[in-house]
Design a protein around this motif. Structure first.
Motif, PDB file in Angstrom:
ATOM      1  N   HIS A 238       0.845  -1.210   0.000  1.00 58.32           N
ATOM      2  CA  HIS A 238       0.000   0.000   0.000  1.00 58.32           C
ATOM      3  C   HIS A 238       0.873   1.250   0.000  1.00 58.32           C
ATOM      4  O   HIS A 238       0.591   2.226  -0.693  1.00 58.32           O
ATOM      5  CB  HIS A 238      -0.927   0.003   1.226  1.00 58.32           C
ATOM      6  CG  HIS A 238      -1.932  -1.118   1.198  1.00 58.32           C
ATOM      7  ND1 HIS A 238      -2.575  -1.578   2.327  1.00 58.32           N
ATOM      8  CD2 HIS A 238      -2.392  -1.887   0.178  1.00 58.32           C
ATOM      9  CE1 HIS A 238      -3.394  -2.566   2.008  1.00 58.32           C
ATOM     10  NE2 HIS A 238      -3.295  -2.774   0.704  1.00 58.32           N
ATOM     11  N   ALA A 239       1.970   1.219   0.772  1.00 54.02           N
ATOM     12  CA  ALA A 239       2.836   2.404   0.921  1.00 54.02           C
ATOM     13  C   ALA A 239       3.501   2.799  -0.401  1.00 54.02           C
ATOM     14  O   ALA A 239       3.725   3.992  -0.639  1.00 54.02           O
ATOM     15  CB  ALA A 239       3.902   2.135   1.984  1.00 54.02           C
ATOM     16  N   VAL A 240       3.832   1.831  -1.254  1.00 59.95           N
ATOM     17  CA  VAL A 240       4.530   2.217  -2.495  1.00 59.95           C
ATOM     18  C   VAL A 240       3.663   3.110  -3.382  1.00 59.95           C
ATOM     19  O   VAL A 240       4.180   3.831  -4.244  1.00 59.95           O
ATOM     20  CB  VAL A 240       5.036   0.999  -3.318  1.00 59.95           C
ATOM     21  CG1 VAL A 240       6.082   0.220  -2.556  1.00 59.95           C
ATOM     22  CG2 VAL A 240       3.896   0.107  -3.775  1.00 59.95           C
ATOM     23  N   PHE A 241       2.343   3.094  -3.109  1.00 66.38           N
ATOM     24  CA  PHE A 241       1.468   3.962  -3.910  1.00 66.38           C
ATOM     25  C   PHE A 241       1.594   5.434  -3.508  1.00 66.38           C
ATOM     26  O   PHE A 241       0.999   6.311  -4.133  1.00 66.38           O
ATOM     27  CB  PHE A 241       0.018   3.458  -3.843  1.00 66.38           C
ATOM     28  CG  PHE A 241      -0.175   2.246  -4.732  1.00 66.38           C
ATOM     29  CD1 PHE A 241      -0.703   2.370  -6.006  1.00 66.38           C
ATOM     30  CD2 PHE A 241       0.254   0.999  -4.307  1.00 66.38           C
ATOM     31  CE1 PHE A 241      -0.819   1.258  -6.834  1.00 66.38           C
ATOM     32  CE2 PHE A 241       0.150  -0.111  -5.129  1.00 66.38           C
ATOM     33  CZ  PHE A 241      -0.385   0.019  -6.402  1.00 66.38           C
ATOM     34  N   GLU A 248       5.429   6.805 -11.912  1.00 66.14           N
ATOM     35  CA  GLU A 248       6.283   6.772 -13.092  1.00 66.14           C
ATOM     36  C   GLU A 248       6.339   5.360 -13.696  1.00 66.14           C
ATOM     37  O   GLU A 248       6.212   5.188 -14.906  1.00 66.14           O
ATOM     38  CB  GLU A 248       7.699   7.251 -12.730  1.00 66.14           C
ATOM     39  CG  GLU A 248       8.762   7.012 -13.774  1.00 66.14           C
ATOM     40  CD  GLU A 248       8.500   7.719 -15.103  1.00 66.14           C
ATOM     41  OE1 GLU A 248       7.582   8.552 -15.190  1.00 66.14           O
ATOM     42  OE2 GLU A 248       9.217   7.393 -16.074  1.00 66.14           O
ATOM     43  N   GLY A 249       6.503   4.349 -12.852  1.00 66.91           N
ATOM     44  CA  GLY A 249       6.621   2.968 -13.357  1.00 66.91           C
ATOM     45  C   GLY A 249       5.377   2.540 -14.100  1.00 66.91           C
ATOM     46  O   GLY A 249       5.464   1.948 -15.188  1.00 66.91           O
ATOM     47  N   MET A 250       4.230   2.842 -13.555  1.00 61.88           N
ATOM     48  CA  MET A 250       2.984   2.409 -14.195  1.00 61.88           C
ATOM     49  C   MET A 250       2.656   3.272 -15.412  1.00 61.88           C
ATOM     50  O   MET A 250       2.135   2.772 -16.405  1.00 61.88           O
ATOM     51  CB  MET A 250       1.848   2.363 -13.166  1.00 61.88           C
ATOM     52  CG  MET A 250       2.094   1.253 -12.134  1.00 61.88           C
ATOM     53  SD  MET A 250       0.671   0.875 -11.116  1.00 61.88           S
ATOM     54  CE  MET A 250       1.302  -0.524 -10.163  1.00 61.88           C
ATOM     55  N   ALA A 251       2.992   4.572 -15.322  1.00 62.46           N
ATOM     56  CA  ALA A 251       2.787   5.440 -16.505  1.00 62.46           C
ATOM     57  C   ALA A 251       3.678   4.972 -17.651  1.00 62.46           C
ATOM     58  O   ALA A 251       3.248   4.899 -18.813  1.00 62.46           O
ATOM     59  CB  ALA A 251       3.103   6.893 -16.144  1.00 62.46           C
ATOM     60  N   ALA A 252       4.921   4.639 -17.327  1.00 56.82           N
ATOM     61  CA  ALA A 252       5.862   4.205 -18.369  1.00 56.82           C
ATOM     62  C   ALA A 252       5.363   2.935 -19.047  1.00 56.82           C
ATOM     63  O   ALA A 252       5.461   2.784 -20.271  1.00 56.82           O
ATOM     64  CB  ALA A 252       7.246   3.976 -17.763  1.00 56.82           C
TER      65      ALA A 252
END
Ligand SMILES: CC(C)=CC(=O)SCCNC(=O)CCNC(=O)[C@H](O)C(C)(C)COP(=O)(O)OP(=O)(O)OC[C@H]1O[C@@H](n2cnc3c(N)ncnc32)[C@H](O)[C@@H]1OP(=O)(O)O
Length: 264
Positions: A238-241, A248-252
């Motif tokens: 949960h914290a990584v969100f 950035e990782g998910m947008a990329a």
């Protein structure tokens, strides 16, 4: 490789930097990198400096082609008595390597015996050259492991093999170590360092705080129950969100481009 790093100059280790990777090489070749107190203090001091450096994303620890480390220094230990050992809390500083937050890789070529095997097991990833030899032969000297070998080896390879190795002093080659789960991979000796640095570059290219959390989550598996460990992982997940690097990782991924992590 350039740039000495840390508070050195060190006498028993070499520290070099390449991009976000730090390479720490044990450098007591005449004694097959036997781990005396000076080596311990220098390795611990250097890794703690590197651990605090935001520009270091992975630390590689290696030795020579013949020996990662042939163990704790027998000649240094030989004259010690119980009070020397107890009052100085001999070897306790090594435990600080387990507290490093930066991912660490042991690149093991040749002998990794006794304290050498224990030092490798203090690292997060173990890569072995096909020449690597692992063991806890302390019993042949009339002593037992003292840098965590009886515990970490047992967790890595299970009671049956750990018990045999600790009670007989038998060593195991790289193939047996890989089958037993002690090392993640074997590579030809001549390619070990390049491969370890490549793995380090991959790790160091990830989001630093997320890599720290992944390391912490895996390590928790050795400290707690399954239910507690899963709960701990879930909280970190949960914290990584809250990180910029998750965005950035998910947008990329969605934009079909490589991520550019800012380590925040
Ligand atoms: C007690 C705890 C908690 C942990 C320990 O780690 S105890 C030590 C465990 N390790 C061992 O028992 C291995 C000891 N070493 C060997 O058995 C051999 O050196 C070898 C099989 C690794 C390599 O044999 P080789 O014939 O190729 O080389 P050597 O002539 O024996 O060694 C070269 C040079 O290095 C010195 N050396 C090697 N290991 C150690 C060590 N652990 N402590 C201190 N010195 C070590 C060896 O004495 C020799 O130097 P000299 O010629 O000056 O004596």
């Amino acid at each position: 490789m350039t740039d000495a790093t840390g508070p050195g100059p060190y006498e028993t280790i070499l520290v070099e930097r390449k991009g976000r990777t730090a390479l720490l090489t044990l450098n007591r070749p005449k004694a097959l990198n036997a781990l005396n107190l000076q080596v311990m203090n220098e390795v611990v001091a250097a890794t703690e400096v590197l651990d605090r450096d935001p520009d270091v994303g992975c630390i590689v620890l290696t030795g020579s082609e013949k020996a990662f480390a042939a163990g704790a220094d027998i000649k240094e230990m030989r004259p010690q008595g119980y009070m020397d050992m107890y009052l100085s809390d001999w070897f306790t500083a090594w435990d600080r390597l387990a507290q490093l937050r930066t991912p660490t890789i042991a690149a093991v070529s040749g002998y990794a015996l006794g304290g050498g095997c224990e030092l490798a097991m203090l690292c997060d990833i173990l890569l072995a050259a096909d020449s690597a030899v692992f063991g806890q032969p302390e019993i042949k000297l009339g002593v037992i492991p003292g840098i965590g070998g009886s515990q970490r080896l047992t967790r890595a390879v299970g009671k049956a093999k750990a018990m045999e190795l600790c009670l007989t002093g038998r060593t195991m080659d790289a193939a047996e170590a890989e089958r037993a789960g002690l090392v993640s991979r074997i590579v030809p000796a001549g390619e070990l360092l390049a491969e370890a640095l490549a793995v380090a570059e991959t790790v160091a290219g990830m989001s630093a705080p997320v890599a720290m959390m992944a390391k912490e989550a895996v390590n928790r598996a050795f400290e707690t129950t399954l239910a507690e460990g899963v709960r701990f992982e879930r909280r970190l997940f949960h914290a990584v969100f809250a990180t910029a690097d998750q965005k950035e990782g998910m947008a990329a991924f969605a934009e079909k481009r490589p991520p550019e992590f800012t380590h925040r």
